[in-house]
Design a protein around this motif. Structure first.
Motif, short mmCIF file in Angstrom:
data_model
loop_
_atom_site.label_atom_id
_atom_site.label_comp_id
_atom_site.label_asym_id
_atom_site.label_seq_id
_atom_site.Cartn_x
_atom_site.Cartn_y
_atom_site.Cartn_z
N ALA A 43 58.19 28.25 -12.10
CA ALA A 43 57.76 29.65 -12.19
C ALA A 43 58.04 30.17 -13.60
CB ALA A 43 58.47 30.49 -11.14
N PHE A 44 57.19 29.75 -14.55
CA PHE A 44 57.31 30.19 -15.94
C PHE A 44 56.73 31.59 -16.05
CE2 PHE A 44 55.44 30.82 -20.12
CZ PHE A 44 56.53 30.61 -20.93
N LEU A 60 58.51 37.52 -19.17
CA LEU A 60 59.89 37.33 -19.65
C LEU A 60 59.93 36.74 -21.06
CD1 LEU A 60 62.62 36.11 -17.25
CD2 LEU A 60 62.69 35.42 -19.64
N HIS A 61 59.08 35.74 -21.33
CA HIS A 61 59.14 35.04 -22.62
C HIS A 61 58.35 35.76 -23.72
CE1 HIS A 61 60.44 31.83 -19.86
NE2 HIS A 61 61.10 31.36 -20.91
N VAL A 66 58.64 36.19 -27.73
CA VAL A 66 58.32 34.88 -28.34
C VAL A 66 56.81 34.89 -28.64
CG1 VAL A 66 58.45 32.37 -28.08
CG2 VAL A 66 60.10 33.83 -26.88
N TYR A 126 53.96 30.25 -31.04
CA TYR A 126 55.15 29.41 -31.03
C TYR A 126 54.95 28.29 -30.00
CZ TYR A 126 60.04 27.94 -30.40
OH TYR A 126 61.19 27.21 -30.32
N VAL A 140 59.63 21.80 -26.32
CA VAL A 140 59.60 23.17 -26.85
C VAL A 140 60.47 24.08 -25.97
CG1 VAL A 140 58.10 25.16 -27.32
CG2 VAL A 140 57.36 22.87 -27.98
N CYS A 141 60.42 23.89 -24.67
CA CYS A 141 61.24 24.68 -23.75
C CYS A 141 62.72 24.43 -24.06
CB CYS A 141 60.98 24.32 -22.30
SG CYS A 141 59.24 24.17 -21.82
N CYS A 196 65.21 26.14 -26.59
CA CYS A 196 66.04 27.27 -26.15
C CYS A 196 66.91 26.89 -24.96
CB CYS A 196 65.16 28.46 -25.78
SG CYS A 196 64.28 29.13 -27.20
N HIS A 197 66.29 26.24 -23.96
CA HIS A 197 67.04 26.00 -22.72
C HIS A 197 68.09 24.90 -22.86
CE1 HIS A 197 65.21 29.06 -20.32
NE2 HIS A 197 64.06 28.76 -20.89
N LEU A 230 70.73 27.68 -24.06
CA LEU A 230 71.02 28.87 -23.24
C LEU A 230 71.92 28.52 -22.06
CD1 LEU A 230 67.46 30.52 -23.14
CD2 LEU A 230 69.53 31.56 -24.11
N LYS A 264 72.21 30.39 -19.25
CA LYS A 264 71.61 30.82 -17.97
C LYS A 264 71.02 29.65 -17.18
CE LYS A 264 68.70 33.42 -15.27
NZ LYS A 264 68.77 34.66 -14.55
N SER A 297 69.05 28.64 -13.34
CA SER A 297 68.39 29.12 -12.11
C SER A 297 67.73 27.89 -11.52
CB SER A 297 67.36 30.20 -12.43
OG SER A 297 66.21 29.63 -13.01
N ASP A 307 64.65 27.18 -11.10
CA ASP A 307 63.53 26.69 -11.89
C ASP A 307 63.97 26.07 -13.22
OD1 ASP A 307 61.94 29.06 -10.18
OD2 ASP A 307 60.80 27.23 -10.58
N ILE A 308 65.04 26.58 -13.79
CA ILE A 308 65.56 25.97 -15.02
C ILE A 308 66.16 24.60 -14.70
CG2 ILE A 308 67.21 26.22 -16.93
CD1 ILE A 308 66.72 29.25 -16.79
N TRP A 324 51.57 21.20 -14.92
CA TRP A 324 51.03 22.57 -14.92
C TRP A 324 49.62 22.56 -14.36
CZ3 TRP A 324 54.87 25.69 -15.72
CH2 TRP A 324 55.85 25.41 -16.67
C1 HEC Z 1 62.42 31.03 -27.59
C2 HEC Z 1 63.30 30.66 -26.50
C3 HEC Z 1 62.71 30.14 -25.20
C4 HEC Z 1 61.78 29.15 -25.02
C5 HEC Z 1 61.06 28.36 -26.07
C6 HEC Z 1 61.62 29.01 -23.59
N1 HEC Z 1 62.43 29.87 -22.92
FE1 HEC Z 1 62.61 30.06 -20.91
N2 HEC Z 1 63.87 31.62 -21.15
C7 HEC Z 1 64.32 32.11 -22.36
C8 HEC Z 1 65.18 33.26 -22.13
C9 HEC Z 1 65.87 34.10 -23.20
C10 HEC Z 1 65.26 33.42 -20.74
C11 HEC Z 1 66.04 34.47 -19.97
C12 HEC Z 1 67.43 33.99 -19.74
C13 HEC Z 1 68.29 35.07 -19.13
O1 HEC Z 1 67.77 35.77 -18.26
O2 HEC Z 1 69.43 35.14 -19.53
C14 HEC Z 1 64.44 32.36 -20.15
C15 HEC Z 1 64.28 32.17 -18.78
C16 HEC Z 1 63.55 31.14 -18.21
C17 HEC Z 1 63.45 30.87 -16.80
C18 HEC Z 1 64.23 31.58 -15.72
C19 HEC Z 1 63.57 32.76 -15.13
C20 HEC Z 1 64.48 33.23 -14.01
O3 HEC Z 1 64.23 32.83 -12.89
O4 HEC Z 1 65.45 33.89 -14.32
C21 HEC Z 1 62.63 29.79 -16.64
C22 HEC Z 1 62.22 29.12 -15.34
C23 HEC Z 1 62.19 29.40 -17.95
N3 HEC Z 1 62.77 30.23 -18.88
C24 HEC Z 1 61.35 28.33 -18.20
C25 HEC Z 1 60.92 27.97 -19.46
C26 HEC Z 1 59.95 26.92 -19.71
C27 HEC Z 1 59.29 26.06 -18.66
C28 HEC Z 1 59.77 26.87 -21.05
C29 HEC Z 1 58.83 26.00 -21.83
C30 HEC Z 1 57.43 26.08 -21.49
C31 HEC Z 1 60.64 27.89 -21.65
N4 HEC Z 1 61.31 28.53 -20.65
C32 HEC Z 1 60.76 28.11 -23.00
C33 HEC Z 1 64.02 31.62 -23.60
C34 HEC Z 1 63.12 30.60 -23.87
#
Ligand code: HEC
Ligand code: HEC
Ligand code: HEC
Ligand code: HEC
Ligand code: HEC
Length: 179
Positions: A42-43, A47-48, A54, A58, A76-77, A80-81, A84, A86, A88, A90-91, A106
């Motif tokens: 669930a992207f 949020l992003h 972002v 990018y 690419v994900c 950051c991840h 980070l 955090k 969940s 999905d993460i 996807w």
């Molecule tokens: C530039 C940084 C960045 C990139 C690149 C990025 N994310 Fe994130 N993502 C974040 C941030 C910041 C959060 C929020 C974290 C928080 O709530 O503390 C987040 C949250 C999430 C969440 C959790 C949402 C929830 O349920 O809270 C998911 C799932 C996620 N990202 C998936 C992805 C995926 C898949 C990709 C690649 C396609 C991606 N992210 C790329 C920064 C990024």
């Protein structure tokens, strides 16, 4: 016996009708305004691209130079991840797939028929922003196809020169969009 035949005939008619419906639906590939399938992870663009600002390019860097905007690879994900804190469900799913070196499956939202040529970079060069064609993706928790993607839709904007009356006329030649 006749009753049995009537039942078969009725069944056959129903089949033809169903097949006709399925064919019509298949013919509509690429013309599914409002289509918003659930994704394996669930992207959220809200949020992003919205809350976290972002930039679209990018992740969809392909749009700058090529026909396809493309979907970013998991690496690419992880830019950051991987850092980070955090977590969940999905993460976790994302990290599991990356650890197993499996791509994320996807589901495609926009889908033009194969006989149409569309190129993102040509439109970026003409300074048409993503939102003109895709709507406010940065407000969507799940991507939805907002434009009809019909020939009329392409042509209408080409006629209006992308909204800039001083711009060179965008092309209406059949051969530009159909080879
Ligand atoms: C530039 C940084 C960045 C990139 C690149 C990025 N994310 Fe994130 N993502 C974040 C941030 C910041 C959060 C929020 C974290 C928080 O709530 O503390 C987040 C949250 C999430 C969440 C959790 C949402 C929830 O349920 O809270 C998911 C799932 C996620 N990202 C998936 C992805 C995926 C898949 C990709 C690649 C396609 C991606 N992210 C790329 C920064 C990024
Ligand atoms: C952090 C990475 C990231 C950013 C930033 C991002 N996207 Fe995406 N985008 C994705 C991923 C991953 C998918 C595939 C999953 C989905 O459809 O939600 C996607 C899907 C899409 C799709 C649907 C593709 C299809 O299958 O037809 C569109 C349109 C799109 N993005 C536009 C945008 C726009 C416009 C922006 C900026 C406002 C943007 N994206 C910002 C990662 C990103
Ligand atoms: C002139 C209209 C238009 C503009 C501007 C546009 N798109 Fe698209 N986009 C489309 C169409 C049409 C498709 C379907 C293409 C296909 O099926 O071959 C698409 C497909 C996509 C996809 C799916 C993957 C792919 O490359 O086919 C993504 C992601 C995407 N667009 C992101 C973006 C982003 C990000 C921007 C801005 C940088 C953008 N688009 C600008 C019309 C547009
Ligand atoms: C700016 C791009 C563009 C131009 C120029 C264009 N088309 Fe199309 N055409 C499309 C798209 C996109 C589709 C697929 C969506 C649809 O069927 O509406 C399509 C679909 C079609 C179809 C299939 C229709 C159907 O119902 O399946 C035909 C036939 C066609 N075009 C012929 C033409 C002819 C002839 C010209 C020149 C007079 C032309 N096109 C110019 C974009 C274009
Ligand atoms: C929001 C406005 C807009 C939409 C919608 C749009 N276009 Fe365009 N398109 C433009 C502009 C502006 C140009 C650049 C002008 C030029 O170079 O002719 C362009 C250029 C092109 C070119 C390059 C033409 C050339 O002369 O090399 C092609 C091919 C094309 N578009 C196909 C499509 C197709 C296919 C669709 C629909 C799926 C579409 N466009 C939808 C505005 C749009």
């Amino acid at each position: 016996m006749t009753r049995w035949r009537a039942a078969v005939a009725a069944g056959a008619t129903a089949c033809v009708l169903v097949a006709g419906f399925v064919c019509r639906e298949l013919a509509r590939v690429g013309v599914h305004q409002g289509y918003a399938p659930a994704q394996p992870i669930a992207f959220s663009h809200k949020l992003h691209a919205g809350d976290s600002h972002v930039p679209c390019l990018y992740c969809h860097f392909g749009a700058r130079t090529s026909r396809h905007a493309g979907i970013p690879p998991s690496a690419v994900c992880m830019n950051c991840h991987g850092l980070l804190q955090k977590q969940s469900e999905d993460i976790e799913k994302l990290k599991e797939l990356v650890a197993e070196r499996r791509p994320i499956a996807w589901i495609k939202v926009h889908n033009l028929p194969d006989f149409v040529y569309f190129n993102h970079s040509q439109h970026l060069l003409a300074a048409i922003d993503c939102q003109s064609c895709h709507g406010h993706v940065e407000r969507m928790t799940r991507v939805e196809q907002q434009s009809p993607l019909t020939m009329g839709w392409c042509i209408d904007c080409h006629r209006m020169r992308g909204g800039d009356p001083n711009a060179p006329a965008a092309n209406l030649d059949c051969g530009k969009c159909h080879y």
